[in-house]
Design a protein around this motif. Structure first.
Motif, short mmCIF file in Angstrom:
data_model
loop_
_atom_site.label_atom_id
_atom_site.label_comp_id
_atom_site.label_asym_id
_atom_site.label_seq_id
_atom_site.Cartn_x
_atom_site.Cartn_y
_atom_site.Cartn_z
N LEU A 44 0.69 -1.20 0.14
CA LEU A 44 -0.01 -0.18 0.06
C LEU A 44 0.87 1.16 -0.02
CD1 LEU A 44 -2.70 -0.75 2.56
CD2 LEU A 44 -2.92 -0.83 0.34
N LEU A 45 1.95 1.10 0.28
CA LEU A 45 3.05 2.34 0.38
C LEU A 45 3.54 2.31 -1.01
CD1 LEU A 45 5.10 1.65 3.92
CD2 LEU A 45 2.97 2.98 3.45
N THR A 129 7.75 13.48 12.86
CA THR A 129 6.93 12.48 11.99
C THR A 129 5.59 12.91 12.10
OG1 THR A 129 8.22 10.51 12.86
CG2 THR A 129 6.06 10.28 12.07
N GLY A 130 5.10 13.05 10.63
CA GLY A 130 3.87 13.92 10.28
C GLY A 130 3.89 15.23 10.12
N VAL A 133 8.31 14.70 8.46
CA VAL A 133 9.32 13.49 8.23
C VAL A 133 8.23 12.34 7.88
CG1 VAL A 133 10.31 11.64 9.69
CG2 VAL A 133 11.07 14.02 10.06
N CYS A 136 6.19 7.13 3.91
CA CYS A 136 5.47 7.11 2.64
C CYS A 136 5.36 8.06 1.57
CB CYS A 136 4.07 6.49 3.12
SG CYS A 136 2.88 6.08 1.74
N CYS A 139 1.81 8.46 0.10
CA CYS A 139 0.79 9.15 0.93
C CYS A 139 0.98 10.69 0.94
CB CYS A 139 0.83 8.51 2.37
SG CYS A 139 0.91 6.75 2.62
N ASP A 140 2.32 10.97 1.17
CA ASP A 140 2.46 12.29 1.67
C ASP A 140 3.07 13.22 0.57
OD1 ASP A 140 1.63 11.20 3.88
OD2 ASP A 140 3.76 10.88 4.70
N PRO A 142 2.03 14.53 -2.36
CA PRO A 142 1.04 15.70 -2.62
C PRO A 142 1.20 16.95 -1.52
CG PRO A 142 -0.16 13.64 -3.16
CD PRO A 142 1.13 13.20 -2.34
N PHE A 143 1.85 16.67 -0.53
CA PHE A 143 1.89 17.82 0.65
C PHE A 143 3.23 18.75 0.10
CE2 PHE A 143 -0.75 14.90 2.87
CZ PHE A 143 -1.63 15.79 3.57
N TRP B 33 -5.96 8.78 -2.63
CA TRP B 33 -4.64 8.33 -3.08
C TRP B 33 -3.82 7.59 -2.21
CZ3 TRP B 33 -1.66 11.42 -0.40
CH2 TRP B 33 -2.25 12.88 -0.38
N CYS B 34 -4.28 7.59 -0.97
CA CYS B 34 -3.47 6.97 0.25
C CYS B 34 -3.72 5.79 0.52
CB CYS B 34 -3.53 8.24 1.19
SG CYS B 34 -3.00 7.46 2.77
N GLY B 35 -2.87 4.79 0.57
CA GLY B 35 -3.32 3.38 0.79
C GLY B 35 -3.43 3.08 2.41
N PRO B 36 -2.51 3.66 2.94
CA PRO B 36 -2.75 3.24 4.66
C PRO B 36 -3.81 4.19 5.04
CG PRO B 36 -0.29 3.69 4.03
CD PRO B 36 -1.19 4.14 2.92
N ARG B 75 1.46 17.34 7.41
CA ARG B 75 2.22 17.17 5.99
C ARG B 75 2.26 15.60 5.75
NH1 ARG B 75 7.73 20.69 6.87
NH2 ARG B 75 6.73 22.42 7.91
N ALA B 76 1.48 14.74 6.26
CA ALA B 76 1.46 13.47 6.27
C ALA B 76 0.00 12.79 6.61
CB ALA B 76 2.46 12.63 7.10
N ILE B 77 -0.39 11.79 5.80
CA ILE B 77 -1.50 11.30 6.17
C ILE B 77 -1.52 9.66 6.11
CG2 ILE B 77 -3.20 13.06 5.43
CD1 ILE B 77 -3.32 11.71 2.79
N THR B 79 -3.23 11.29 9.25
CA THR B 79 -3.08 11.94 10.62
C THR B 79 -4.31 11.96 11.28
OG1 THR B 79 -0.89 13.35 10.07
CG2 THR B 79 -2.47 14.04 11.76
N THR B 93 0.15 10.00 13.72
CA THR B 93 0.61 9.87 12.31
C THR B 93 0.61 8.49 11.97
OG1 THR B 93 1.23 12.05 11.99
CG2 THR B 93 1.77 10.50 10.32
#
Lengths: 309, 109
Positions: A44-45, A129-130, A133, A136, A139-140, A142-143, B33-36, B75-77, B79, B93
């Motif tokens: 999934l990552l 983290t988040g 950092v 994935c 997942c991230d 597009p930010f 678009w985010c698998g997790p 800045r991560a999902i 979250t 997160t």
């Protein structure tokens, strides 16, 4: 001896566990697959899987898993949502304890708990983290539109995801502690051809700097030179750590990294217990061999159950 | 049906739904678009059933709603942020397990 509730419990629903589930369901075993979140695992990552046969155009990690789950469900595989916290595997009736305290019992167990992205272990990593950092890129990414980011690592994942991140970021710097990349030649070629991807080899990350979010990384070249690279995001793609917290590692003879050795039939050192996918001690960690291992393990389970009968 | 108790929040109703809520609110920032994010979807649905009437379980699609994630430095999902009385209580997160989320919400009740 009390009797077991199930013939087989499969712990973990990534490609290895789902394929085991498919084969178990088709073999009409009384089996259940236990998954802590929803099925998927590390694939999934991954943004795009280009090396799973049967999909000439490639397929997204999520869609591949969705199809595997649907295929297992078509043959009636039972799945259960919950985390296994402990396993008592040595007796003929295997006993699994769930996070809510309930227990499941089975004659055989397939361990397919997988692995997860490894942490680097530098100051600032956990705190941010988040907040810049990430583990994935899919997942991230597009930010980080029109931003500059760093990718830590030199293997396939690091190099391939660096190229993926150029869809969003203006500049991606791959930072690797050795003087050459471990990624395959084809992955390296794609990255070298991309003008947004830069490389800092022979360089280690000392810390990740930032207050409310990542502002940059403090670096040290292997010749001792220190520098600061301002980035808005840091992607840690340095390999995997086993999801083994619930496993009796001594009984299973885990290797020094915490992965589980098996024979060619996926049998661990405990009778009736198989290990498949990324939790297995092995060199190649691809979706295609994870799936293959799931199939092999169910055949070994069937053989084991016949001996019991 | 599982999941129909999850409230979908947008930038425009975030203040009313989350900041001014009488109940503690768990907000799951996600995107298609985010698998997790998809992986923890069923856990969020279960939480909404289990905490029905005690805590509000909400989701926000970050593609459609850029303002709120920006405001909270997301800045991560996925979250997940737990709010109580308009304040951030806790933020996690990644695809965390259900037990951790249950403990987080229970503490804030």
């Amino acid at each position: 001896m009390s009797s077991a509730e199930y013939d087989l419990i499969i712990v973990g629903g990534g490609p290895a566990g789902l394929t085991a589930g498919l084969y178990a369901a088709r073999a009409m075993l009384n089996a259940v697959l236990v998954e802590k979140g929803a099925v998927g695992g590390q694939v999934l990552l991954t943004d795009w899987v280009d090396n799973y046969p049967g999909f000439p155009e490639g397929i997204s990690g999520f869609e591949l898993i969705d199809k595997m789950a649907a295929q297992a469900a078509r043959f009636g595989l039972k799945t259960m949502l919950g985390s296994v916290t402990a396993m008592d595997l040595n007796d003929p009736v295997k006993r699994l304890t769930m996070e809510d305290g309930s227990q499941l019992t089975a004659k055989a167990v397939i361990i397919s708990t997988g692995a997860r992205p490894k942490q680097l272990g530098v100051p600032g990593e956990v705190e941010l983290t988040g907040k810049g950092v990430s583990y994935c890129a899919t997942c991230d990414g597009p930010f980080y539109r029109n931003r500059e980011v760093a990718v830590i690592g030199g293997g396939n994942t690091a190099v391939e995801e660096a190229v993926f991140l150029t869809r969003f970021a203006d500049k991606v710097t791959v930072i690797h502690r050795r003087n050459e990349l471990r990624a395959t030649k084809i992955s390296q070629k794609h990255a070298f051809a991309n003008e947004k991807v830069h490389f800092l080899l022979d360089t280690q990350v000392q810390s990740i700097v930032g207050k409310d979010g990542v502002e940059g990384v403090q670096l040290k070249n292997n010749n001792g030179e220190e520098s600061f690279l301002p980035v808005y995001g840091v992607f840690m793609l340095i390999g995997t750590a086993p999801n083994n917290e619930m496993l009796p590692l001594d009984d299973l003879g885990a290797d020094s990294y915490g992965f589980i050795p098996t024979d060619g039939e996926m049998r661990t050192s405990i009778p009736g217990v198989m290990a498949v996918g990324d939790i297995r001690s092995k060199a190649v960690r691809q979706v295609v061999n994870a799936a293959g291992e799931g199939a092999v393990a169910v055949l070994a389970v069937e053989e084991y159950l016949q001996q019991l009968a | 049906m599982a999941g129909d108790k999850v409230v979908h929040v947008s930038d425009s109703d975030f203040a009313a739904q989350v900041m001014e809520s009488d109940l503690p609110v768990l907000l799951d920032f996600w995107a298609p678009w985010c698998g997790p994010c998809k992986a923890i979807g069923p856990v969020i649905d279960e939480l909404a059933d289990e905490f029905d009437g005690k805590a509000k379980i909400t989701k926000m699609n970050v593609d459609d709603n850029p303002a709120t994630p920006g405001k909270f430095g997301v800045r991560a999902i996925p979250t997940l942020i737990l709010f109580k009385g308009g304040e951030v209580v806790e933020q996690v997160t990644g695809a965390v397990g259900k037990a951790q989320l249950v403990a987080m919400i229970t503490k804030a009740l």
